[in-house]
Design a protein around this motif. Structure first.
Motif, PDB file in Angstrom:
ATOM      1  N   ALA A   1      60.020 -34.866  56.521  1.00  0.00           N
ATOM      2  CA  ALA A   1      61.455 -34.914  56.247  1.00  0.00           C
ATOM      3  C   ALA A   1      62.239 -34.069  57.247  1.00  0.00           C
ATOM      4  CB  ALA A   1      61.726 -34.449  54.824  1.00  0.00           C
ATOM      5  N   ALA A   2      61.712 -32.913  57.625  1.00  0.00           N
ATOM      6  CA  ALA A   2      62.409 -32.057  58.588  1.00  0.00           C
ATOM      7  C   ALA A   2      62.535 -32.755  59.943  1.00  0.00           C
ATOM      8  CB  ALA A   2      61.680 -30.724  58.744  1.00  0.00           C
ATOM      9  N   ARG A   3      61.488 -33.424  60.362  1.00  0.00           N
ATOM     10  CA  ARG A   3      61.563 -34.157  61.636  1.00  0.00           C
ATOM     11  C   ARG A   3      62.565 -35.286  61.564  1.00  0.00           C
ATOM     12  NH1 ARG A   3      56.563 -36.279  64.119  1.00  0.00           N
ATOM     13  NH2 ARG A   3      57.900 -36.323  65.936  1.00  0.00           N
ATOM     14  N   ALA A   4      62.610 -35.983  60.410  1.00  0.00           N
ATOM     15  CA  ALA A   4      63.566 -37.087  60.255  1.00  0.00           C
ATOM     16  C   ALA A   4      65.004 -36.565  60.301  1.00  0.00           C
ATOM     17  CB  ALA A   4      63.298 -37.822  58.951  1.00  0.00           C
ATOM     18  N   LEU A   5      65.263 -35.470  59.596  1.00  0.00           N
ATOM     19  CA  LEU A   5      66.612 -34.903  59.621  1.00  0.00           C
ATOM     20  C   LEU A   5      66.972 -34.400  61.009  1.00  0.00           C
ATOM     21  CD1 LEU A   5      66.884 -32.909  56.283  1.00  0.00           C
ATOM     22  CD2 LEU A   5      68.223 -34.888  56.960  1.00  0.00           C
ATOM     23  N   ALA A   6      66.026 -33.796  61.704  1.00  0.00           N
ATOM     24  CA  ALA A   6      66.299 -33.272  63.046  1.00  0.00           C
ATOM     25  C   ALA A   6      66.622 -34.390  64.022  1.00  0.00           C
ATOM     26  CB  ALA A   6      65.101 -32.470  63.547  1.00  0.00           C
TER      27      ALA A   6
ATOM     28  N   GLY B   1      70.231 -37.970  55.119  1.00  0.00           N
ATOM     29  CA  GLY B   1      69.570 -37.112  54.146  1.00  0.00           C
ATOM     30  C   GLY B   1      68.786 -37.914  53.125  1.00  0.00           C
ATOM     31  N   ALA B   2      69.341 -39.043  52.689  1.00  0.00           N
ATOM     32  CA  ALA B   2      68.661 -39.885  51.706  1.00  0.00           C
ATOM     33  C   ALA B   2      67.377 -40.470  52.281  1.00  0.00           C
ATOM     34  CB  ALA B   2      69.585 -41.000  51.229  1.00  0.00           C
ATOM     35  N   ALA B   3      67.406 -40.854  53.548  1.00  0.00           N
ATOM     36  CA  ALA B   3      66.203 -41.413  54.181  1.00  0.00           C
ATOM     37  C   ALA B   3      65.125 -40.338  54.300  1.00  0.00           C
ATOM     38  CB  ALA B   3      66.545 -41.985  55.550  1.00  0.00           C
ATOM     39  N   ALA B   4      65.536 -39.122  54.674  1.00  0.00           N
ATOM     40  CA  ALA B   4      64.569 -38.042  54.812  1.00  0.00           C
ATOM     41  C   ALA B   4      63.965 -37.660  53.466  1.00  0.00           C
ATOM     42  CB  ALA B   4      65.237 -36.826  55.452  1.00  0.00           C
ATOM     43  N   VAL B   5      64.793 -37.600  52.431  1.00  0.00           N
ATOM     44  CA  VAL B   5      64.288 -37.283  51.090  1.00  0.00           C
ATOM     45  C   VAL B   5      63.351 -38.393  50.608  1.00  0.00           C
ATOM     46  CG1 VAL B   5      64.970 -37.013  48.665  1.00  0.00           C
ATOM     47  CG2 VAL B   5      66.195 -35.783  50.456  1.00  0.00           C
TER      48      VAL B   5
ATOM     49  N   VAL C   1      70.949 -28.489  56.167  1.00  0.00           N
ATOM     50  CA  VAL C   1      71.205 -28.804  57.567  1.00  0.00           C
ATOM     51  C   VAL C   1      72.208 -27.799  58.101  1.00  0.00           C
ATOM     52  CG1 VAL C   1      72.007 -30.548  59.190  1.00  0.00           C
ATOM     53  CG2 VAL C   1      70.768 -31.248  57.141  1.00  0.00           C
ATOM     54  N   GLY C   2      71.796 -27.076  59.127  1.00  0.00           N
ATOM     55  CA  GLY C   2      72.679 -26.123  59.791  1.00  0.00           C
ATOM     56  C   GLY C   2      73.083 -26.663  61.136  1.00  0.00           C
ATOM     57  N   PRO C   3      73.827 -25.883  61.893  1.00  0.00           N
ATOM     58  CA  PRO C   3      74.261 -26.366  63.202  1.00  0.00           C
ATOM     59  C   PRO C   3      73.101 -26.528  64.195  1.00  0.00           C
ATOM     60  CG  PRO C   3      74.950 -24.089  62.864  1.00  0.00           C
ATOM     61  CD  PRO C   3      74.355 -24.567  61.578  1.00  0.00           C
ATOM     62  N   ASP C   4      72.052 -25.715  64.045  1.00  0.00           N
ATOM     63  CA  ASP C   4      70.940 -25.774  64.995  1.00  0.00           C
ATOM     64  C   ASP C   4      69.594 -26.079  64.353  1.00  0.00           C
ATOM     65  OD1 ASP C   4      72.631 -25.149  67.096  1.00  0.00           O
ATOM     66  OD2 ASP C   4      72.337 -22.995  66.843  1.00  0.00           O
ATOM     67  N   LEU C   5      69.468 -25.874  63.052  1.00  0.00           N
ATOM     68  CA  LEU C   5      68.193 -26.055  62.363  1.00  0.00           C
ATOM     69  C   LEU C   5      68.369 -26.879  61.100  1.00  0.00           C
ATOM     70  CD1 LEU C   5      66.483 -22.526  62.418  1.00  0.00           C
ATOM     71  CD2 LEU C   5      65.731 -24.563  63.609  1.00  0.00           C
ATOM     72  N   VAL C   6      67.313 -27.609  60.765  1.00  0.00           N
ATOM     73  CA  VAL C   6      67.243 -28.268  59.460  1.00  0.00           C
ATOM     74  C   VAL C   6      66.092 -27.629  58.702  1.00  0.00           C
ATOM     75  CG1 VAL C   6      68.224 -30.443  60.254  1.00  0.00           C
ATOM     76  CG2 VAL C   6      65.765 -30.138  60.296  1.00  0.00           C
TER      77      VAL C   6
ATOM     78  N   ALA D   1      56.216 -25.924  49.838  1.00  0.00           N
ATOM     79  CA  ALA D   1      56.118 -25.748  51.281  1.00  0.00           C
ATOM     80  C   ALA D   1      57.501 -25.950  51.876  1.00  0.00           C
ATOM     81  CB  ALA D   1      55.134 -26.736  51.886  1.00  0.00           C
ATOM     82  N   THR D   2      57.779 -25.218  52.929  1.00  0.00           N
ATOM     83  CA  THR D   2      59.060 -25.315  53.615  1.00  0.00           C
ATOM     84  C   THR D   2      58.800 -25.583  55.093  1.00  0.00           C
ATOM     85  OG1 THR D   2      60.083 -23.787  52.069  1.00  0.00           O
ATOM     86  CG2 THR D   2      61.204 -24.103  54.164  1.00  0.00           C
ATOM     87  N   ALA D   3      59.607 -26.470  55.652  1.00  0.00           N
ATOM     88  CA  ALA D   3      59.503 -26.767  57.084  1.00  0.00           C
ATOM     89  C   ALA D   3      60.892 -26.696  57.704  1.00  0.00           C
ATOM     90  CB  ALA D   3      58.898 -28.152  57.310  1.00  0.00           C
ATOM     91  N   THR D   4      60.962 -26.187  58.897  1.00  0.00           N
ATOM     92  CA  THR D   4      62.214 -26.163  59.652  1.00  0.00           C
ATOM     93  C   THR D   4      61.988 -26.861  60.981  1.00  0.00           C
ATOM     94  OG1 THR D   4      61.684 -24.027  60.613  1.00  0.00           O
ATOM     95  CG2 THR D   4      63.024 -24.004  58.621  1.00  0.00           C
ATOM     96  N   ALA D   5      63.063 -27.404  61.510  1.00  0.00           N
ATOM     97  CA  ALA D   5      62.989 -28.070  62.809  1.00  0.00           C
ATOM     98  C   ALA D   5      64.331 -27.912  63.510  1.00  0.00           C
ATOM     99  CB  ALA D   5      62.654 -29.558  62.639  1.00  0.00           C
ATOM    100  N   PRO D   6      64.306 -27.780  64.831  1.00  0.00           N
ATOM    101  CA  PRO D   6      65.571 -27.698  65.547  1.00  0.00           C
ATOM    102  C   PRO D   6      66.235 -29.072  65.593  1.00  0.00           C
ATOM    103  CG  PRO D   6      63.746 -27.645  67.074  1.00  0.00           C
ATOM    104  CD  PRO D   6      63.155 -27.621  65.695  1.00  0.00           C
TER     105      PRO D   6
END
Length: 127
Positions: free
Chosen positions: A56-61, A66-70, A87-92, A113-118
């Motif tokens: 999901a983090a990669r999809a949002l990045a 948001g619905a597709a990523a969820v 979703v932030g300005p530089d990271l999801v 689990a939590t994942a972040t992506a630029p």
């Protein structure tokens, strides 16, 4: 002439001791087995939560909705898992949480689990 003796029973006073010992240890064996299997299931759920959060983090990045990523995360996560996104300005950031409980018990815990992506920007567009 000697009187005939009745045949002796095998085992004597300890007859049935093995059955009694087995009956006492069987619940302990079952408890250990349930605990081990619950631990393995929790580990599998954690791995599935990690995979779902990363997906999901990669999809949002990439810029997916948001619905597709969820939806992607929900398909990869354990049944009944909760998915939250930010979703932030530089990271999801995506967190996937699943509830795990001991079979036949009210005892349970959350596996998450939590994942972040630029955020990925299209070439030539300003951030």
């Amino acid at each position: 002439m000697r009187a005939a003796r009745a045949p002796r029973r095998a085992g004597g006073p300890e007859r049935g001791a093995a059955s009694a010992e087995f009956a006492l240890t069987l619940p302990a064996i079952v408890l250990v087995l349930i605990t081990a299997l619950t631990g393995v299931a929790a580990a599998v759920d954690h791995v599935r939560c990690v995979d779902a959060a990363r997906l999901a983090a990669r999809a949002l990045a990439r810029g997916d909705s948001g619905a597709a990523a969820v939806g992607l995360a929900a398909r990869a996560a354990p049944a009944g898992a909760r998915v939250s996104t930010g979703v932030g300005p530089d990271l999801v950031r995506v967190t996937v949480t699943a509830r795990r409980s001991v079979p036949g018990s009210a005892v349970g815990w959350d596996v998450s689990a939590t994942a972040t992506a630029p955020v990925e920007y299209a070439a030539g567009l300003p951030p």
